[in-house]
Design an enzyme around this catalytic site. Structure first.
Site, PDB file in Angstrom:
ATOM      1  N   GLN A   1      -9.173  36.937 -31.264  1.00 39.00           N
ATOM      2  CA  GLN A   1      -9.370  37.156 -29.823  1.00 39.00           C
ATOM      3  C   GLN A   1      -7.967  37.420 -29.275  1.00 39.00           C
ATOM      4  O   GLN A   1      -7.177  36.502 -29.102  1.00 39.00           O
ATOM      5  CB  GLN A   1     -10.019  35.950 -29.141  1.00 39.00           C
ATOM      6  CG  GLN A   1     -10.065  36.039 -27.612  1.00 39.00           C
ATOM      7  CD  GLN A   1     -10.758  37.281 -27.094  1.00 39.00           C
ATOM      8  OE1 GLN A   1     -11.755  37.726 -27.648  1.00 39.00           O
ATOM      9  NE2 GLN A   1     -10.225  37.874 -26.041  1.00 39.00           N
ATOM     10  N   CYS A   2      -7.646  38.696 -29.045  1.00 38.67           N
ATOM     11  CA  CYS A   2      -6.272  39.082 -28.703  1.00 38.67           C
ATOM     12  C   CYS A   2      -6.011  39.157 -27.201  1.00 38.67           C
ATOM     13  O   CYS A   2      -4.853  39.134 -26.778  1.00 38.67           O
ATOM     14  CB  CYS A   2      -5.911  40.404 -29.360  1.00 38.67           C
ATOM     15  SG  CYS A   2      -5.703  40.254 -31.154  1.00 38.67           S
TER      16      CYS A   2
ATOM     17  N   GLY B   1     -18.192  37.812 -23.904  1.00 39.11           N
ATOM     18  CA  GLY B   1     -18.086  39.024 -24.713  1.00 39.11           C
ATOM     19  C   GLY B   1     -16.661  39.526 -24.664  1.00 39.11           C
ATOM     20  O   GLY B   1     -15.904  39.180 -23.756  1.00 39.11           O
TER      21      GLY B   1
ATOM     22  N   HIS C   1     -22.071  44.635 -19.355  1.00 37.23           N
ATOM     23  CA  HIS C   1     -20.684  44.487 -18.896  1.00 37.23           C
ATOM     24  C   HIS C   1     -19.725  45.031 -19.963  1.00 37.23           C
ATOM     25  O   HIS C   1     -18.816  45.818 -19.656  1.00 37.23           O
ATOM     26  CB  HIS C   1     -20.396  43.009 -18.601  1.00 37.23           C
ATOM     27  CG  HIS C   1     -19.037  42.751 -18.031  1.00 37.23           C
ATOM     28  ND1 HIS C   1     -18.811  42.741 -16.662  1.00 37.23           N
ATOM     29  CD2 HIS C   1     -17.834  42.519 -18.611  1.00 37.23           C
ATOM     30  CE1 HIS C   1     -17.513  42.512 -16.445  1.00 37.23           C
ATOM     31  NE2 HIS C   1     -16.907  42.367 -17.613  1.00 37.23           N
ATOM     32  N   GLU C   2     -19.947  44.630 -21.229  1.00 33.38           N
ATOM     33  CA  GLU C   2     -19.044  45.079 -22.298  1.00 33.38           C
ATOM     34  C   GLU C   2     -19.192  46.579 -22.540  1.00 33.38           C
ATOM     35  O   GLU C   2     -18.213  47.264 -22.840  1.00 33.38           O
ATOM     36  CB  GLU C   2     -19.293  44.284 -23.588  1.00 33.38           C
ATOM     37  CG  GLU C   2     -19.203  42.761 -23.441  1.00 33.38           C
ATOM     38  CD  GLU C   2     -17.982  42.264 -22.682  1.00 33.38           C
ATOM     39  OE1 GLU C   2     -16.926  42.929 -22.700  1.00 33.38           O
ATOM     40  OE2 GLU C   2     -18.078  41.197 -22.046  1.00 33.38           O
TER      41      GLU C   2
ATOM     42  N   GLU D   1     -11.609  44.552 -14.582  1.00 36.39           N
ATOM     43  CA  GLU D   1     -12.809  43.721 -14.422  1.00 36.39           C
ATOM     44  C   GLU D   1     -13.618  44.018 -13.158  1.00 36.39           C
ATOM     45  O   GLU D   1     -14.832  43.890 -13.159  1.00 36.39           O
ATOM     46  CB  GLU D   1     -12.430  42.242 -14.494  1.00 36.39           C
ATOM     47  CG  GLU D   1     -11.876  41.825 -15.857  1.00 36.39           C
ATOM     48  CD  GLU D   1     -12.839  42.053 -17.023  1.00 36.39           C
ATOM     49  OE1 GLU D   1     -14.027  42.361 -16.791  1.00 36.39           O
ATOM     50  OE2 GLU D   1     -12.398  41.923 -18.183  1.00 36.39           O
TER      51      GLU D   1
ATOM     52  N   TYR E   1     -12.864  39.811 -11.135  1.00 31.19           N
ATOM     53  CA  TYR E   1     -14.210  40.345 -11.332  1.00 31.19           C
ATOM     54  C   TYR E   1     -14.929  40.513  -9.987  1.00 31.19           C
ATOM     55  O   TYR E   1     -15.398  41.596  -9.643  1.00 31.19           O
ATOM     56  CB  TYR E   1     -15.047  39.395 -12.193  1.00 31.19           C
ATOM     57  CG  TYR E   1     -14.576  39.181 -13.606  1.00 31.19           C
ATOM     58  CD1 TYR E   1     -15.276  39.730 -14.677  1.00 31.19           C
ATOM     59  CD2 TYR E   1     -13.468  38.398 -13.890  1.00 31.19           C
ATOM     60  CE1 TYR E   1     -14.875  39.516 -15.992  1.00 31.19           C
ATOM     61  CE2 TYR E   1     -13.052  38.179 -15.196  1.00 31.19           C
ATOM     62  CZ  TYR E   1     -13.757  38.744 -16.238  1.00 31.19           C
ATOM     63  OH  TYR E   1     -13.346  38.522 -17.530  1.00 31.19           O
TER      64      TYR E   1
END
Length: 610
Positions: free
Chosen positions: A128-129, A276, A302-303, A325, A390
Site C-alpha cells: 500500500q504505497c 479500495g 469510486h475506484e 478525491e 472527498y
C-alpha cells in the site's frame, strides 16, 4: 534545495526519472525483498540527484554497463515523515543502478504468515504505497509530481503467483544472467544461484504509461481468479460479485475513453487498511465491501472513477489531494445515480454530508485541515487523512455544476481530462482552467473561499430526497424515545441504517442502545459500516454490554475506516479508564495483524489521547 513537495526530498532543479526497471527477489522467511532498480533519466546529468528512501539498506550504486561504483550518500538520520535522503553523485550519467534490500518494517509492505491467510497454507505479501510509502519498497522520487513508467521482474516461490498494477508479460523460469543488474560482491551470498534456485518462478510485468509512485502495487500469494467481464478479472482468496459493465460505460460517457486496457480487482485479506486503492489495471479492495448490497459496488465505482481522476490527472502533491478525491467522489455519485438510481445517490451524498460535518468537529483545533488546499509542511499525510478532500471537494464541484448546469459541466470535465491527462497539477492550475473555460465563474462562486477558506461554505448543499428526509426524521424522533417500527425500515439496506445511526445523538441512554439492538440486531450486522456505527454509539453511551463485540471487530478487520472511530471512541475524553485499558490491550494483541500504516494511525490516536 528546491523541494516540489513537503513530503519528498525530490528537488525541482534535478531531472525526474522517466523509467525504472526493477528486479525483486522475495525472501518470505525474512520478510525481505533483495532488489535492484535501474533508473533512467531523460538526458545525461552531472551533479547530485536526490531520492527518497525509508527503511532500505542500500548496498551499492553502479554504472549500468561497466558496473563501476557511483558515489552515493545516505543521510545519517531519518526524518520521521520523509525518511532518509539518498544522494547519488552523477557524472554525465543518463541511468544508474541501485542495489538494495527492503526491511521487514517497510511501511508499504504487509507480510502475512500462513496462519494469517484465508487458506492458511502459504504466506502472502502486498503493498500500500499511498501516500508516501513507495520509498520503503524502492528508492525513488516519491512525489505525485514525478510520473514514471516501469517494468518489474518478480522472483517468487513457484507455488505462489503475483499480480501487479501493470501489464502481465510472462510467467517463466528464472534465466541465468538476468541478475547482472545486482552487480558483484554486494551480498553475502551468491545472488545468481539464489535467483535461479530450484522451485522459483519469475513473473514479468510492465507499465508503459507514466504513473505517480504511489500507484506502484503488487501482491504475492495463493491467488485464484475468475472472469467477470470482457476486461475484468477478480483475483481473491474468495471472489465477490462486482459492478457490472454499465458502471464503466457511464465512466466513459462522463470522462472519455478508458485508457488502462484492463480493470481487474484484487480482494485482499481483512488487514488491508483502506476500502479500495485505485492502482491502475489492478484495483485493490478490502473484503469488507463484499456484502451483496449497493454500497460495496459504490466502493468499486469510486475506484473505477479514479481511472480518470487521480490516475490520469494527479494532484501535484498531497496538499492538493482534493483534486484526486473530490473529482472521484463526484464521479462515483454520477455513476451510482445511473446504475443504482437517484435515491441511492442521495443516500451516498447524505452519508458524506454527515461525515464532512463530523470532520469539522474533529479538526476544530486545527481548522487548516478543513481547507481544500492545505499547508502540510511537517505533517504526516496518513495522520491527517480525512473526508474533507472527498466531501468538501465533491461539494465544490457540485456547486459549480448547479451554477452552470449539468450539460455544460460535463463538457468542462471532458475538456479538463483531455487537457491534463498524464500530468500532475495543483489547485491554481485547476482554477485558472476553470476561469478560462467558464468565463465569469469567479463572480458567481467565491472560488477563494471554497479552496482556501476553512469550514463548510454557506453555499454547500445538504441533499434533498424523500428517503433521506425520512431517515433523518426518524433519527430525530429517537431523541424522544421512539424506535422505528418494522414496517418503516422493512426495505432498508446497510446505507439506510448507516445514515440513521450517524444522525442519532452522539450519546443516548444505555437502555435505548439495548432496545434498538434487541429489535434490529445491529451489533451482529454483516455490514461493517452499520456494525461500527452502532458500536460507536454503544461506546459513547457507556453501554458496556458491547465491549466484547468491539474487541472482536478490532481483531478481525484492519480497515482504518473502522479502526479510527472505534479506538478514538474508546480513548477520547475524560474518566474512561476502563475503555483506555481495553483499547491498549486489544491493540497489543491485534497490532501484528494490522498493516504498518494502520498501526501508525492507531499509535498517533494513542499519542494524542493517552
Amino acid at each position: 534545495m528546491a523541494p516540489v513537495d513537503p513530503h519528498s526530498y525530490t528537488d525541482s532543479t534535478h531531472p525526474l526519472a522517466t523509467h525504472i526497471s526493477l528486479s525483486l527477489y522475495f525472501d518470505f522467511p525474512s520478510s525481505t525483498i533483495h532488489a535492484a532498480a535501474l533508473l533512467s533519466l531523460p538526458a545525461p546529468h552531472t551533479g547530485p540527484l536526490s531520492l527518497d528512501t525509508r527503511s532500505l539498506t542500500v548496498h551499492q550504486v553502479l554504472h549500468p554497463q561497466t558496473l563501476a561504483p557511483i558515489q552515493v550518500s545516505l543521510s545519517s538520520t531519518a526524518d520521521p515523515i520523509r525518511g532518509r535522503l539518498l544522494t547519488v553523485s552523477l557524472s554525465d550519467h543518463s541511468s544508474f543502478l541501485i542495489v538494495f534490500s527492503t526491511s521487514p518494517s517497510s511501511s508499504a509492505l504487509q507480510w502475512l504468515s500462513p496462519p494469517q491467510t484465508f487458506n492458511k497454507v502459504h504466506p502472502f505479501v502486498y503493498t500500500q504505497c499511498q501516500s508516501i510509502h513507495a520509498r520503503s519498497v524502492f528508492p525513488c522520487q516519491d512525489t505525485p509530481a514525478a510520473r514514471v513508467c516501469y517494468k518489474a521482474l518478480i522472483n517468487i516461490p513457484r507455488q505462489l503467483s503475483a499480480v501487479m498494477a501493470a501489464r502481465h508479460v510472462d510467467r517463466r523460469a528464472p534465466i541465468a544472467g538476468e541478475t547482472k543488474m545486482f552487480g558483484g560482491g554486494s551480498f553475502d551470498f551468491d545472488y545468481e544461484s539464489l535467483w535461479c534456485s530450484e522451485g522459483r518462478i519469475v513473473e514479468e510485468f510492465e507499465m508503459n504509461q507514466p504513473v505517480p509512485p504511489y500507484l506502484f502495487a503488487f501482491a504475492v500469494g495463493e491467488l485464484g481468479s475468475r472472469e467477470v467481464g470482457p476486461r475484468t478479472k477478480v483475483y481473491a482468496e474468495s471472489v465477490p460479485a462486482v459492478l457490472d459493465a454499465a458502471a464503466r460505460e457511464q465512466g466513459e460517457r462522463l470522462f472519455g475513453d478508458y485508457d488502462w486496457e484492463r480493470f481487474d480487482l484484487l480482494v485482499l485479506p481483512p488487514s488491508f487498511p483502506y476500502g479500495g486503492m485505485e492502482n491502475p489495471r489492478m484495483v485493490f479492495l478490502t473484503p469488507t465491501v463484499i456484502k451483496g448490497d449497493a454500497s460495496g459496488a459504490q466502493v468499486v465505482a469510486h475506484e473505477l472513477a479514479h481511472s480518470w481522476t487521480g490516475n490520469l490527472i494527479t494532484n501535484k502533491n498531497n496538499e492538493h489531494f482534493w483534486l484526486n478525491e473530490g473529482f472521484t467522489t463526484y464521479a462515483e455519485r454520477r455513476i451510482v445515480e445511473v446504475v443504482q438510481g437517484e435515491d441511492r445517490a442521495a443516500l451516498n451524498i447524505g452519508i458524506g454530508w454527515r461525515g464532512l460535518n463530523e470532520e469539522m468537529e474533529r479538526f476544530k483545533d486545527n481548522m487548516e485541515l478543513t481547507k481544500l488546499k492545505t499547508n502540510q509542511e511537517g505533517v504526516d499525510p496518513d495522520a491527517v487523512y480525512s473526508q474533507v478532500p472527498y466531501e468538501k471537494g465533491f461539494q465544490f464541484l457540485w456547486r459549480i455544476e448547479r451554477q452552470i448546469g449539468r450539460p455544460a459541466f460535463d463538457e468542462f470535465i471532458k475538456k479538463y481530462i483531455a487537457t491534463f491527462k498524464f500530468k500532475s497539477i495543483d489547485t491554481e492550475t485547476f482554477l485558472d482552467f476553470l476561469k478560462a473555460n467558464v468565463p465569469g465563474i469567479e463572480k458567481q462562486i467565491d472560488l477563494e473561499l471554497w479552496t482556501e477558506g476553512v469550514g463548510i461554505p454557506p453555499d454547500a448543499y445538504e441533499p434533498v430526497s424523500n428517503i433521506y428526509t425520512k431517515i433523518v426524521t426518524l433519527a430525530n424522533e429517537f431523541k424522544l424515545g421512539k424506535i422505528p417500527r418494522e414496517d418503516e425500515v422493512a426495505d432498508w439496506q446497510g446505507q439506510e441504517w448507516e445514515l440513521y445511526l450517524e444522525n442519532l445523538p452522539k450519546s443516548v441512554e444505555a437502555s435505548q442502545v439495548l432496545a434498538l439492538d434487541a429489535r434490529y440486531r445491529l451489533s451482529e450486522s454483516k455490514d461493517y459500516e452499520v456494525k461500527v456505527a452502532f458500536l460507536q454509539l454503544a461506546i459513547s453511551s457507556n453501554c458496556r454490554d458491547y465491549y466484547g463485540e468491539v474487541e472482536k471487530t478490532l481483531k478481525e478487520v484492519g480497515r482504518m475506516k473502522y479502526l479510527r472511530p472505534l479506538y478514538r471512541a474508546l480513548v477520547q475524553g475524560t474518566g474512561k479508564e476502563e475503555e483506555k485499558i481495553l483499547a491498549k490491550r486489544v491493540f497489543s494483541e491485534a497490532h501484528e495483524c494490522y498493516h504498518p500504516i494502520a498501526r501508525g494511525v492507531v499509535e498517533s490516536i494513542f499519542a494524542k489521547h493517552l
